[in-house]
Design an enzyme around this catalytic site. Structure first.
Site, PDB file in Angstrom:
ATOM      1  N   GLU A 121       1.363  83.405  48.768  1.00  0.00           N
ATOM      2  CA  GLU A 121       2.318  83.543  49.882  1.00  0.00           C
ATOM      3  C   GLU A 121       3.583  82.742  49.585  1.00  0.00           C
ATOM      4  O   GLU A 121       4.079  81.968  50.404  1.00  0.00           O
ATOM      5  CB  GLU A 121       1.716  83.119  51.221  1.00  0.00           C
ATOM      6  CG  GLU A 121       2.357  83.828  52.404  1.00  0.00           C
ATOM      7  CD  GLU A 121       1.807  83.373  53.760  1.00  0.00           C
ATOM      8  OE1 GLU A 121       1.472  82.196  53.908  1.00  0.00           O
ATOM      9  OE2 GLU A 121       1.699  84.217  54.649  1.00  0.00           O
ATOM     10  N   GLU A 135       7.031  72.864  57.465  1.00  0.00           N
ATOM     11  CA  GLU A 135       6.616  73.946  56.563  1.00  0.00           C
ATOM     12  C   GLU A 135       7.731  74.421  55.643  1.00  0.00           C
ATOM     13  O   GLU A 135       7.495  74.718  54.471  1.00  0.00           O
ATOM     14  CB  GLU A 135       6.060  75.133  57.369  1.00  0.00           C
ATOM     15  CG  GLU A 135       4.707  74.871  58.023  1.00  0.00           C
ATOM     16  CD  GLU A 135       4.817  74.219  59.397  1.00  0.00           C
ATOM     17  OE1 GLU A 135       5.931  73.769  59.763  1.00  0.00           O
ATOM     18  OE2 GLU A 135       3.794  74.139  60.103  1.00  0.00           O
ATOM     19  N   HIS A 214       0.629  76.497  68.658  1.00  0.00           N
ATOM     20  CA  HIS A 214       0.198  75.302  67.915  1.00  0.00           C
ATOM     21  C   HIS A 214       1.298  74.589  67.133  1.00  0.00           C
ATOM     22  O   HIS A 214       1.096  73.505  66.620  1.00  0.00           O
ATOM     23  CB  HIS A 214      -0.888  75.696  66.915  1.00  0.00           C
ATOM     24  CG  HIS A 214      -0.349  76.396  65.712  1.00  0.00           C
ATOM     25  ND1 HIS A 214      -0.154  75.761  64.499  1.00  0.00           N
ATOM     26  CD2 HIS A 214       0.087  77.653  65.528  1.00  0.00           C
ATOM     27  CE1 HIS A 214       0.359  76.613  63.633  1.00  0.00           C
ATOM     28  NE2 HIS A 214       0.510  77.772  64.230  1.00  0.00           N
ATOM     29  N   ARG A 216       4.142  72.451  65.406  1.00  0.00           N
ATOM     30  CA  ARG A 216       4.753  71.138  65.588  1.00  0.00           C
ATOM     31  C   ARG A 216       6.174  71.266  66.156  1.00  0.00           C
ATOM     32  O   ARG A 216       6.588  70.491  66.996  1.00  0.00           O
ATOM     33  CB  ARG A 216       4.784  70.442  64.228  1.00  0.00           C
ATOM     34  CG  ARG A 216       5.081  68.980  64.246  1.00  0.00           C
ATOM     35  CD  ARG A 216       4.964  68.431  62.841  1.00  0.00           C
ATOM     36  NE  ARG A 216       3.591  68.190  62.483  1.00  0.00           N
ATOM     37  CZ  ARG A 216       2.975  67.015  62.631  1.00  0.00           C
ATOM     38  NH1 ARG A 216       3.631  65.990  63.089  1.00  0.00           N
ATOM     39  NH2 ARG A 216       1.708  66.864  62.296  1.00  0.00           N
TER      40      ARG A 216
HETATM   41  N1  UDP Z   1      -7.402  82.133  64.600  1.00  0.00           N
HETATM   42  C1  UDP Z   1      -8.799  82.037  64.717  1.00  0.00           C
HETATM   43  N2  UDP Z   1      -9.332  81.610  65.902  1.00  0.00           N
HETATM   44  C2  UDP Z   1      -8.565  81.260  66.970  1.00  0.00           C
HETATM   45  C3  UDP Z   1      -7.145  81.372  66.852  1.00  0.00           C
HETATM   46  C4  UDP Z   1      -6.607  81.804  65.649  1.00  0.00           C
HETATM   47  O1  UDP Z   1      -9.521  82.343  63.767  1.00  0.00           O
HETATM   48  O2  UDP Z   1      -9.104  80.882  68.008  1.00  0.00           O
HETATM   49  C5  UDP Z   1      -6.835  82.584  63.325  1.00  0.00           C
HETATM   50  C6  UDP Z   1      -5.886  83.737  63.423  1.00  0.00           C
HETATM   51  O3  UDP Z   1      -6.573  84.955  63.316  1.00  0.00           O
HETATM   52  C7  UDP Z   1      -4.925  83.514  62.269  1.00  0.00           C
HETATM   53  C8  UDP Z   1      -4.976  82.024  62.045  1.00  0.00           C
HETATM   54  O4  UDP Z   1      -6.054  81.513  62.815  1.00  0.00           O
HETATM   55  O5  UDP Z   1      -5.375  84.146  61.085  1.00  0.00           O
HETATM   56  C9  UDP Z   1      -3.677  81.381  62.442  1.00  0.00           C
HETATM   57  O6  UDP Z   1      -3.768  80.027  62.330  1.00  0.00           O
HETATM   58  P1  UDP Z   1      -2.662  79.065  62.934  1.00  0.00           P
HETATM   59  O7  UDP Z   1      -2.063  79.716  64.141  1.00  0.00           O
HETATM   60  O8  UDP Z   1      -3.326  77.751  63.090  1.00  0.00           O
HETATM   61  O9  UDP Z   1      -1.595  78.915  61.748  1.00  0.00           O
HETATM   62  P2  UDP Z   1      -0.364  79.768  61.193  1.00  0.00           P
HETATM   63  O10 UDP Z   1      -0.814  81.155  60.923  1.00  0.00           O
HETATM   64  O11 UDP Z   1       0.767  79.709  62.178  1.00  0.00           O
HETATM   65  O12 UDP Z   1      -0.023  79.040  59.926  1.00  0.00           O
END
Ligand code: UDP
Length: 392
Positions: A121, A135, A214, A216
């Site tokens: 990614e 990030e 979530h 920051r």
């Molecule tokens: N996710 C999960 N359970 C939950 C909420 C989110 O498995 O209760 C998964 C969601 O499907 C996604 C990932 O967590 O793939 C996203 O993680 P997060 O929002 O922490 O980080 P970001 O994607 O913004 O880096």
């Protein structure tokens, strides 16, 4: 051609585990490659839940999470602890994913141990150092250190070229689509397992709005505003159930509870196992979220999503009208959500074709092929040779 090489995956959070799971599996299927997994456990609980969903076991667990950990403290502990493992193991390649402290700390440790790095990614950019923070800083720095850049899309690859990176860039798609496809396949026929039956019963046939929050950068006023907007939307929508799996970060949890725990049709839940989250997403009418991963999943499944951020680096999804930026002001979020909810019905992507905006489910295979070329020479199989045209 014989090619005995050792690959070490280094990561520490839920999104990294979810995106690397199919890549790890694809490498484990290669008999000539030895695979090691090192987790920093930057987010202990969420990481373990994600590893369990994909039945992945780590070989090294640095167990570095501390209450109220500072970013500099966390990164320095990751570099030191990962460095020790890398010195002992001496892998031929370290693979990191995304833009977390674990990815940056792992890449730094690997480069100081003179071990090549692959970045999954690679090339996402907002071009704003403070958003997403930290990030955007992490991504730019990892790109300076990596030898292989697995870009999810052509625009991500172009970002890297503009920064002067000339070699080792491959457009492979995003492995979250591989994970999603695997889970959707496994969910068929298993839609009524206990946790899912419970969620179903709570919804009681009403429309579902799925919420996650979530970041920051949203801490403070932005997060309070987003929660106030959700409060307003939910109070005028008794014919809908709002499901909110709450991130365990204390600051996130406190704001959400303070603003939303007294609203009848908002269910504050513990974080859901990935398969249950995907199931709920597949049933949702609308998603409101600040998460990059959730955006990718919602767009892939064709579920409308309001992104509660000022910007997103997944620009092409916005341009294509597959996702909508709603900002962080109460009035705008309420207005955009209400407009959408007037017309939308519950979805069921388990029965529909997925969009290939972010990938086609073959990203892991491409990463394995390109890595083998890098480590062992020779040319990869056909799947790696076709440059796919993913947006982001
Ligand atoms: N996710 C999960 N359970 C939950 C909420 C989110 O498995 O209760 C998964 C969601 O499907 C996604 C990932 O967590 O793939 C996203 O993680 P997060 O929002 O922490 O980080 P970001 O994607 O913004 O880096």
């Amino acid at each position: 051609m014989s090619c005995q090489k050792k690959i070490l995956f280094l990561f520490g959070t839920r999104p990294e585990a979810l995106k690397l799971a199919p890549v790890i599996r694809a490498f484990q299927d290669e008999i000539k490659l030895e695979v090691r997994i090192c987790v920093t456990a930057q987010h202990r609980e969420l990481l373990d839940q994600a590893l369990l969903s994909f039945r992945i076991k780590s070989d090294f667990d640095l167990n570095l999470m501390l209450p109220d950990q500072s970013l500099p403290g966390l990164i320095s502990r990751i570099v030191a602890a990962a460095g020790e493992v890398l010195d002992r193991e001496r892998p031929d390649l370290v693979i990191v994913q995304g833009d977390t402290a674990s990815a940056l700390g792992g890449a730094l440790a690997a480069s100081l141990c003179k071990i090549p790095i692959a970045h999954v990614e690679a090339g996402l950019r907002s071009f704003r150092r403070g958003s997403p923070f930290p990030e955007e800083i992490n991504r730019v720095l990892i790109s300076r250190l990596a030898d292989l850049h697995f870009a999810p899309s052509e625009s991500a690859a172009e970002n890297l070229r503009r920064e002067g990176i000339t070699g080792g860039i491959f457009v492979v798609g995003n492995p979250i689509v591989d994970s999603l496809k695997n889970v959707l396949r496994d969910l068929k026929g298993r839609e009524d397992e206990p946790r899912r039956a419970e969620l179903q019963a709570w919804a009681g046939g009403r429309r579902i709005v799925l919420l996650t929050l979530h970041r920051r950068e949203s801490f403070g006023d932005a997060m309070t505003n987003i929660c106030r907007a959700i409060r307003e939307i939910a109070m005028g929508a008794e014919d809908m159930e709002f499901f909110f799996p709450v991130h365990p970060n204390g600051r996130v949890r406190d704001t959400i509870r303070e603003q939303l725990s007294d609203i009848k049709n908002v269910r504050l839940l513990d974080p859901l196992a990935y398969e249950d989250f995907v199931w709920l997403l597949s049933r949702a009418t609308l998603v409101i979220s600040d998460s990059g991963g959730v955006l990718e999943e919602a767009v892939t499944m064709g579920v409308p999503i309001l992104v509660v951020r000022e910007i997103t680096e997944r620009v092409d999804a916005i341009r294509a009208g597959h996702a909508q930026i709603a900002g962080v002001s109460v009035a705008q979020i309420v207005a955009e959500a209400r407009t959408l909810l007037q017309t939308l019905t519950n979805s069921n992507p388990l029965r529909r074709t997925l969009r290939e905006t972010f990938g086609d489910g073959k990203t892991s295979a491409r990463i394995v092929m390109r890595t083998k070329e890098f480590l062992c020479g020779g040319s990869g199989a056909a799947v790696a040779k076709v440059t796919p045209q993913f947006t982001q």
